[in-house]
Design a protein around this motif. Structure first.
Motif, PDB file in Angstrom:
ATOM      1  N   LEU A  56      45.251  39.245  32.670  1.00 61.43           N
ATOM      2  CA  LEU A  56      44.324  38.440  33.469  1.00 61.43           C
ATOM      3  C   LEU A  56      44.377  36.981  33.018  1.00 61.43           C
ATOM      4  CD1 LEU A  56      42.019  38.138  35.527  1.00 61.43           C
ATOM      5  CD2 LEU A  56      40.423  38.775  33.694  1.00 61.43           C
ATOM      6  N   PHE A  57      44.456  36.773  31.713  1.00 57.77           N
ATOM      7  CA  PHE A  57      44.510  35.404  31.182  1.00 57.77           C
ATOM      8  C   PHE A  57      45.847  34.740  31.488  1.00 57.77           C
ATOM      9  CE2 PHE A  57      45.721  32.547  27.686  1.00 57.77           C
ATOM     10  CZ  PHE A  57      44.727  31.585  27.821  1.00 57.77           C
ATOM     11  N   THR A  58      46.946  35.436  31.225  1.00 60.37           N
ATOM     12  CA  THR A  58      48.260  34.804  31.389  1.00 60.37           C
ATOM     13  C   THR A  58      48.554  34.463  32.847  1.00 60.37           C
ATOM     14  OG1 THR A  58      49.374  36.964  31.532  1.00 60.37           O
ATOM     15  CG2 THR A  58      49.217  35.937  29.358  1.00 60.37           C
ATOM     16  N   THR A  59      48.253  35.376  33.765  1.00 57.09           N
ATOM     17  CA  THR A  59      48.558  35.100  35.175  1.00 57.09           C
ATOM     18  C   THR A  59      47.739  33.922  35.708  1.00 57.09           C
ATOM     19  OG1 THR A  59      46.931  36.771  35.874  1.00 57.09           O
ATOM     20  CG2 THR A  59      49.235  37.464  35.717  1.00 57.09           C
ATOM     21  N   THR A  60      46.539  33.753  35.175  1.00 58.13           N
ATOM     22  CA  THR A  60      45.704  32.627  35.596  1.00 58.13           C
ATOM     23  C   THR A  60      46.139  31.333  34.922  1.00 58.13           C
ATOM     24  OG1 THR A  60      43.812  34.129  35.892  1.00 58.13           O
ATOM     25  CG2 THR A  60      43.341  31.770  35.784  1.00 58.13           C
ATOM     26  N   TYR A  61      46.370  31.392  33.623  1.00 60.09           N
ATOM     27  CA  TYR A  61      46.708  30.192  32.866  1.00 60.09           C
ATOM     28  C   TYR A  61      48.066  29.622  33.262  1.00 60.09           C
ATOM     29  CZ  TYR A  61      46.477  26.963  28.937  1.00 60.09           C
ATOM     30  OH  TYR A  61      46.414  25.830  28.173  1.00 60.09           O
ATOM     31  N   LEU A  62      48.971  30.502  33.683  1.00 61.36           N
ATOM     32  CA  LEU A  62      50.296  30.053  34.110  1.00 61.36           C
ATOM     33  C   LEU A  62      50.329  29.657  35.587  1.00 61.36           C
ATOM     34  CD1 LEU A  62      52.438  32.771  32.289  1.00 61.36           C
ATOM     35  CD2 LEU A  62      52.336  30.331  31.709  1.00 61.36           C
ATOM     36  N   SER A  63      49.187  29.756  36.263  1.00 58.89           N
ATOM     37  CA  SER A  63      49.071  29.450  37.700  1.00 58.89           C
ATOM     38  C   SER A  63      49.944  30.356  38.554  1.00 58.89           C
ATOM     39  CB  SER A  63      49.407  27.972  37.979  1.00 58.89           C
ATOM     40  OG  SER A  63      48.385  27.140  37.477  1.00 58.89           O
ATOM     41  N   PHE A  64      50.239  31.529  38.050  1.00 58.88           N
ATOM     42  CA  PHE A  64      50.909  32.522  38.891  1.00 58.88           C
ATOM     43  C   PHE A  64      49.929  33.075  39.922  1.00 58.88           C
ATOM     44  CE2 PHE A  64      54.046  33.755  35.295  1.00 58.88           C
ATOM     45  CZ  PHE A  64      54.754  32.586  35.524  1.00 58.88           C
ATOM     46  N   HIS A  65      48.645  33.096  39.534  1.00 56.37           N
ATOM     47  CA  HIS A  65      47.589  33.607  40.413  1.00 56.37           C
ATOM     48  C   HIS A  65      46.341  32.754  40.281  1.00 56.37           C
ATOM     49  CE1 HIS A  65      49.281  37.400  41.910  1.00 56.37           C
ATOM     50  NE2 HIS A  65      49.870  37.523  40.730  1.00 56.37           N
ATOM     51  N   TRP A  66      45.536  32.784  41.336  1.00 59.32           N
ATOM     52  CA  TRP A  66      44.201  32.199  41.279  1.00 59.32           C
ATOM     53  C   TRP A  66      43.318  33.098  40.433  1.00 59.32           C
ATOM     54  CZ3 TRP A  66      44.345  27.556  43.647  1.00 59.32           C
ATOM     55  CH2 TRP A  66      45.293  27.373  44.657  1.00 59.32           C
ATOM     56  N   ILE A  67      42.256  32.533  39.876  1.00 61.46           N
ATOM     57  CA  ILE A  67      41.366  33.343  39.046  1.00 61.46           C
ATOM     58  C   ILE A  67      40.758  34.494  39.840  1.00 61.46           C
ATOM     59  CG2 ILE A  67      39.428  31.765  39.487  1.00 61.46           C
ATOM     60  CD1 ILE A  67      40.055  33.884  36.314  1.00 61.46           C
ATOM     61  N   THR A  68      40.458  34.278  41.128  1.00 61.49           N
ATOM     62  CA  THR A  68      39.887  35.366  41.925  1.00 61.49           C
ATOM     63  C   THR A  68      40.923  36.449  42.238  1.00 61.49           C
ATOM     64  OG1 THR A  68      40.264  34.032  43.914  1.00 61.49           O
ATOM     65  CG2 THR A  68      38.033  34.008  42.973  1.00 61.49           C
ATOM     66  N   ASP A  69      42.213  36.098  42.238  1.00 60.79           N
ATOM     67  CA  ASP A  69      43.247  37.133  42.367  1.00 60.79           C
ATOM     68  C   ASP A  69      43.117  38.134  41.217  1.00 60.79           C
ATOM     69  OD1 ASP A  69      44.262  35.747  44.526  1.00 60.79           O
ATOM     70  OD2 ASP A  69      45.933  34.870  43.407  1.00 60.79           O
ATOM     71  N   GLY A  70      42.917  37.587  40.018  1.00 60.17           N
ATOM     72  CA  GLY A  70      42.814  38.441  38.837  1.00 60.17           C
ATOM     73  C   GLY A  70      41.524  39.230  38.786  1.00 60.17           C
ATOM     74  N   LEU A  71      40.415  38.585  39.165  1.00 63.57           N
ATOM     75  CA  LEU A  71      39.127  39.284  39.140  1.00 63.57           C
ATOM     76  C   LEU A  71      39.103  40.419  40.166  1.00 63.57           C
ATOM     77  CD1 LEU A  71      36.672  36.270  38.749  1.00 63.57           C
ATOM     78  CD2 LEU A  71      37.491  37.863  36.987  1.00 63.57           C
ATOM     79  N   ALA A  72      39.619  40.156  41.364  1.00 60.58           N
ATOM     80  CA  ALA A  72      39.697  41.211  42.374  1.00 60.58           C
ATOM     81  C   ALA A  72      40.606  42.333  41.906  1.00 60.58           C
ATOM     82  CB  ALA A  72      40.199  40.634  43.702  1.00 60.58           C
ATOM     83  N   ALA A  73      41.717  41.980  41.262  1.00 60.72           N
ATOM     84  CA  ALA A  73      42.640  42.994  40.746  1.00 60.72           C
ATOM     85  C   ALA A  73      41.991  43.819  39.646  1.00 60.72           C
ATOM     86  CB  ALA A  73      43.906  42.313  40.217  1.00 60.72           C
ATOM     87  N   LEU A  74      41.162  43.176  38.843  1.00 60.55           N
ATOM     88  CA  LEU A  74      40.447  43.889  37.786  1.00 60.55           C
ATOM     89  C   LEU A  74      39.568  44.977  38.377  1.00 60.55           C
ATOM     90  CD1 LEU A  74      40.155  43.620  34.655  1.00 60.55           C
ATOM     91  CD2 LEU A  74      38.078  42.315  35.104  1.00 60.55           C
ATOM     92  N   LEU A  75      38.843  44.651  39.427  1.00 54.29           N
ATOM     93  CA  LEU A  75      37.968  45.625  40.086  1.00 54.29           C
ATOM     94  C   LEU A  75      38.780  46.744  40.733  1.00 54.29           C
ATOM     95  CD1 LEU A  75      35.487  43.128  41.781  1.00 54.29           C
ATOM     96  CD2 LEU A  75      35.113  44.444  39.689  1.00 54.29           C
ATOM     97  N   LEU A  76      39.837  46.380  41.441  1.00 60.86           N
ATOM     98  CA  LEU A  76      40.673  47.383  42.090  1.00 60.86           C
ATOM     99  C   LEU A  76      41.355  48.272  41.067  1.00 60.86           C
ATOM    100  CD1 LEU A  76      42.059  48.567  44.614  1.00 60.86           C
ATOM    101  CD2 LEU A  76      43.795  46.772  44.388  1.00 60.86           C
ATOM    102  N   GLY A  77      41.867  47.678  40.012  1.00 63.54           N
ATOM    103  CA  GLY A  77      42.561  48.455  38.996  1.00 63.54           C
ATOM    104  C   GLY A  77      41.648  49.449  38.294  1.00 63.54           C
ATOM    105  N   LEU A  78      40.440  49.029  37.972  1.00 64.03           N
ATOM    106  CA  LEU A  78      39.494  49.945  37.324  1.00 64.03           C
ATOM    107  C   LEU A  78      39.129  51.099  38.245  1.00 64.03           C
ATOM    108  CD1 LEU A  78      37.143  47.384  35.534  1.00 64.03           C
ATOM    109  CD2 LEU A  78      38.759  48.977  34.452  1.00 64.03           C
ATOM    110  N   PHE A  79      39.002  50.817  39.532  1.00 58.56           N
ATOM    111  CA  PHE A  79      38.703  51.870  40.497  1.00 58.56           C
ATOM    112  C   PHE A  79      39.857  52.884  40.553  1.00 58.56           C
ATOM    113  CE2 PHE A  79      39.248  53.327  44.960  1.00 58.56           C
ATOM    114  CZ  PHE A  79      38.155  54.179  45.019  1.00 58.56           C
ATOM    115  N   LEU A  80      41.086  52.403  40.637  1.00 51.96           N
ATOM    116  CA  LEU A  80      42.240  53.308  40.676  1.00 51.96           C
ATOM    117  C   LEU A  80      42.374  54.083  39.380  1.00 51.96           C
ATOM    118  CD1 LEU A  80      44.922  51.011  42.388  1.00 51.96           C
ATOM    119  CD2 LEU A  80      43.398  52.699  43.451  1.00 51.96           C
TER     120      LEU A  80
END
Length: 245
Positions: free
Chosen positions: A179-203
């Motif tokens: 979550l930190f690396t993808t955001t800090y490297l600008s590979f993703h927006w911070i909300t991309d990571g937060l949404a992925a966190l929620l989806l990943g925990l659900f799966l």
């Protein structure tokens, strides 16, 4: 035959409902062009201005920990192979197949549907918008979802081998790093990571609930002694027939 779901913590479906609701809320707020988009651009601008070259190089290596096809799936297959041999059952591979199926039918379609460009994209006026440019594949972060799901699979496979604290570290620490690396490297927006966190925990909770030991297998596997339990089995030290109970 009645098949019961395996227990998860916290119990019940209330957390699953919150995870899905949270993902939907973030998606709706982004699609509606609310001030949440300003958070994305502010974070992007900050990390772009505070990313020295040595740190950029280091974090790119850490970010490879979230590559599903190149790193995580092969690693999970290798661990499943050894655990299958140790427990004398093919059931560890069911967990790997389940994880692959869940990520395949969720991550890719969501990325294609939302059409969001990466945070590093500067050719368009508003790369942070959803449903903006065909071909955008940023939302949600596949690296973060993969990290939660696949390191969760590894933690489950190794739960009877490693200490609980190490298993918990595998399950939760690496996804936070991604979550930190993808955001800090600008590979993703911070909300991309937060949404992925929620989806990943659900799966991850869906996979942990699935009673892999109760899924019917073919008669040939049963007769050969390779259809025994995985969760409740001990490492095979005797003849394979010992594990067919």
């Amino acid at each position: 035959m009645r098949i019961e779901l395996r227990p998860v913590r916290p119990a019940g479906w209330w957390l699953d409902a919150l995870l899905v609701a949270g993902f939907v809320v973030i998606t709706v707020l982004l699609a509606a062009k609310t001030p949440l988009l300003h958070v994305d651009t502010a974070v992007r601008d900050f990390v772009d201005a505070h990313r020295p070259g040595w740190l950029d190089t280091t974090l790119r290596w850490f970010n490879k920990l979230g590559q599903g096809g190149q790193v995580l799936t092969p690693l999970a297959l290798i661990v499943a192979f050894f655990m299958s041999r140790a427990r004398h059952t093919v059931r560890p591979f069911l967990l790997v197949v389940g994880a692959f199926a869940l990520t395949y039918v969720t991550i890719g379609p969501l990325k294609v549907w939302t059409d969001r460009l990466a945070a590093s994209e500067h050719k368009h006026a508003h790369p942070e918008y959803l449903f903006y440019v065909d071909g955008g594949l940023s939302y949600p972060s596949g690296h973060v979802v993969n990290a939660i799901v696949w390191y969760g699979v590894l933690a489950t496979l190794l739960s009877g081998v490693l200490r609980p604290r190490l298993v918990a570290a595998i399950r939760y620490t690496i996804p936070l790093v991604l979550l930190f690396t993808t955001t800090y490297l600008s590979f993703h927006w911070i909300t991309d990571g937060l949404a992925a966190l929620l989806l990943g925990l659900f799966l991850d909770r869906l996979l942990r609930r699935t009673p892999w030991d109760a899924i019917p297998l073919g008669g040939r596997l049963i007769r050969s002694g390779w259809a025994g339990p995985f969760y409740d089995a001990e490492p095979a030290t005797q003849a394979p027939a010992r594990m067919t109970r």
